[in-house]
Scaffold this motif. Structure first.
Motif, short mmCIF file in Angstrom:
data_model
loop_
_atom_site.label_atom_id
_atom_site.label_comp_id
_atom_site.label_asym_id
_atom_site.label_seq_id
_atom_site.Cartn_x
_atom_site.Cartn_y
_atom_site.Cartn_z
N SER A 18 -9.37 3.36 -26.72
CA SER A 18 -10.20 2.52 -27.58
C SER A 18 -11.17 3.38 -28.38
O SER A 18 -11.48 4.51 -28.01
CB SER A 18 -10.96 1.49 -26.74
N LYS A 19 -11.63 2.80 -29.47
CA LYS A 19 -12.59 3.48 -30.34
C LYS A 19 -13.86 2.64 -30.40
O LYS A 19 -13.81 1.42 -30.44
CB LYS A 19 -11.99 3.65 -31.74
N ARG A 20 -14.98 3.32 -30.40
CA ARG A 20 -16.27 2.61 -30.40
C ARG A 20 -16.45 1.70 -31.61
O ARG A 20 -17.08 0.66 -31.52
CB ARG A 20 -17.42 3.61 -30.37
N ARG A 21 -15.91 2.11 -32.73
CA ARG A 21 -16.12 1.33 -33.96
C ARG A 21 -15.27 0.06 -34.03
O ARG A 21 -15.45 -0.76 -34.90
CB ARG A 21 -15.89 2.21 -35.18
N GLU A 22 -14.33 -0.09 -33.10
CA GLU A 22 -13.45 -1.25 -33.11
C GLU A 22 -13.99 -2.35 -32.20
O GLU A 22 -14.71 -2.09 -31.25
CB GLU A 22 -12.03 -0.87 -32.65
N TRP A 23 -13.61 -3.57 -32.51
CA TRP A 23 -14.01 -4.74 -31.74
C TRP A 23 -12.83 -5.20 -30.88
O TRP A 23 -11.69 -5.17 -31.31
CB TRP A 23 -14.42 -5.86 -32.70
N TYR A 24 -13.12 -5.59 -29.65
CA TYR A 24 -12.09 -6.06 -28.72
C TYR A 24 -12.59 -7.32 -28.04
O TYR A 24 -13.69 -7.34 -27.49
CB TYR A 24 -11.79 -5.02 -27.64
N GLN A 25 -11.79 -8.39 -28.07
CA GLN A 25 -12.16 -9.61 -27.35
C GLN A 25 -12.05 -9.33 -25.85
O GLN A 25 -11.02 -8.83 -25.38
CB GLN A 25 -11.23 -10.76 -27.72
N PRO A 26 -13.11 -9.62 -25.11
CA PRO A 26 -13.04 -9.39 -23.66
C PRO A 26 -11.92 -10.22 -23.03
O PRO A 26 -11.70 -11.37 -23.39
CB PRO A 26 -14.41 -9.85 -23.16
N PHE A 27 -11.22 -9.63 -22.10
CA PHE A 27 -10.15 -10.30 -21.37
C PHE A 27 -10.46 -10.14 -19.90
O PHE A 27 -10.34 -9.06 -19.34
CB PHE A 27 -8.79 -9.69 -21.71
N ASN A 28 -10.90 -11.21 -19.30
CA ASN A 28 -11.35 -11.17 -17.91
C ASN A 28 -10.23 -11.65 -17.00
O ASN A 28 -9.92 -12.83 -16.97
CB ASN A 28 -12.60 -12.03 -17.75
N ASN A 29 -9.63 -10.72 -16.28
CA ASN A 29 -8.55 -11.06 -15.36
C ASN A 29 -8.80 -10.34 -14.04
O ASN A 29 -8.82 -9.12 -14.00
CB ASN A 29 -7.21 -10.62 -15.97
N PRO A 30 -9.01 -11.10 -12.96
CA PRO A 30 -9.32 -10.47 -11.67
C PRO A 30 -8.22 -9.53 -11.16
O PRO A 30 -8.51 -8.53 -10.52
CB PRO A 30 -9.54 -11.64 -10.72
N ILE A 31 -6.97 -9.83 -11.46
CA ILE A 31 -5.88 -8.97 -11.01
C ILE A 31 -5.95 -7.62 -11.72
O ILE A 31 -5.81 -6.57 -11.10
CB ILE A 31 -4.51 -9.64 -11.20
N LEU A 32 -6.22 -7.65 -13.04
CA LEU A 32 -6.32 -6.38 -13.78
C LEU A 32 -7.54 -5.58 -13.32
O LEU A 32 -7.48 -4.36 -13.26
CB LEU A 32 -6.38 -6.63 -15.28
N ARG A 33 -8.63 -6.27 -12.98
CA ARG A 33 -9.80 -5.55 -12.44
C ARG A 33 -9.44 -4.86 -11.13
O ARG A 33 -9.84 -3.73 -10.88
CB ARG A 33 -10.97 -6.51 -12.25
#
Length: 163
Positions: A18-33
């Motif tokens: 990822s790049k700091r200048r880009e925007w990413y919608q948070p994706f909250n998934n307990p399995i991925l965590r």
């Protein structure tokens, strides 16, 4: 047992930066965590071994910032609609998805030659397997590959459509 979209998210997390200048919608998934938490000690050990061997900064931590876009894409979203999930340039997304699909392809080759359990081959050889309706790991990875490597991400299709 990870789902197809979760496997794709993991594969993308392995190759994406990822790049700091880009925007990413948070994706909250307990399995991925949980996957990220379980993977971190393994990644740390690999990084230490690399340092001992004189290799610098080869393995990076998992980067799940594209997880929302990967989930949407794996579940049939159009490429243009991925802008709802990230401001990452199209070319970067396509390159990341293609690299991830290539990684999945390698895993398919490995999975085809590795039984899930030693008894699986013997059961299948007898022809009365209770596992017949259960997809193999290679079958699941094949589904992952095709859900990721489609439309704009499919380089061969893009070449065929070029006039």
């Amino acid at each position: 047992q990870l789902s197809i979209d979760q496997i794709n998210q993991l594969m993308v997390a392995l190759v994406f930066e990822s790049k700091r200048r880009e925007w990413y919608q948070p994706f909250n998934n307990p399995i991925l965590r949980m996957v990220q938490k379980d993977a971190q000690p393994i990644i740390s050990r690999i990084q230490m071994e690399e340092l001992k061997a004189g290799i610098t900064a080869s393995v990076r931590p998992l980067d799940f910032k594209l997880a929302g876009a990967v989930y949407a894409w794996t579940n049939g979203e159009t490429f243009n609609n991925l802008k709802k999930y990230t401001s990452t340039p199209d070319g970067d997304i396509i390159r990341t998805f293609r690299l991830s699909a290539q990684l999945i392809k390698h895993l398919i080759r490995i999975a085809r030659h590795t039984p899930v359990r030693p008894s699986d081959h013997a059961i299948r050889a007898e022809g009365n397997s209770p596992l017949k309706s259960t997809p193999t790991l290679s079958d699941k990875l094949y589904s992952c590959f095709h859900s990721l490597y489609r439309d704009e991400v499919d380089a061969e299709k893009q070449l065929r459509q070029t006039p």
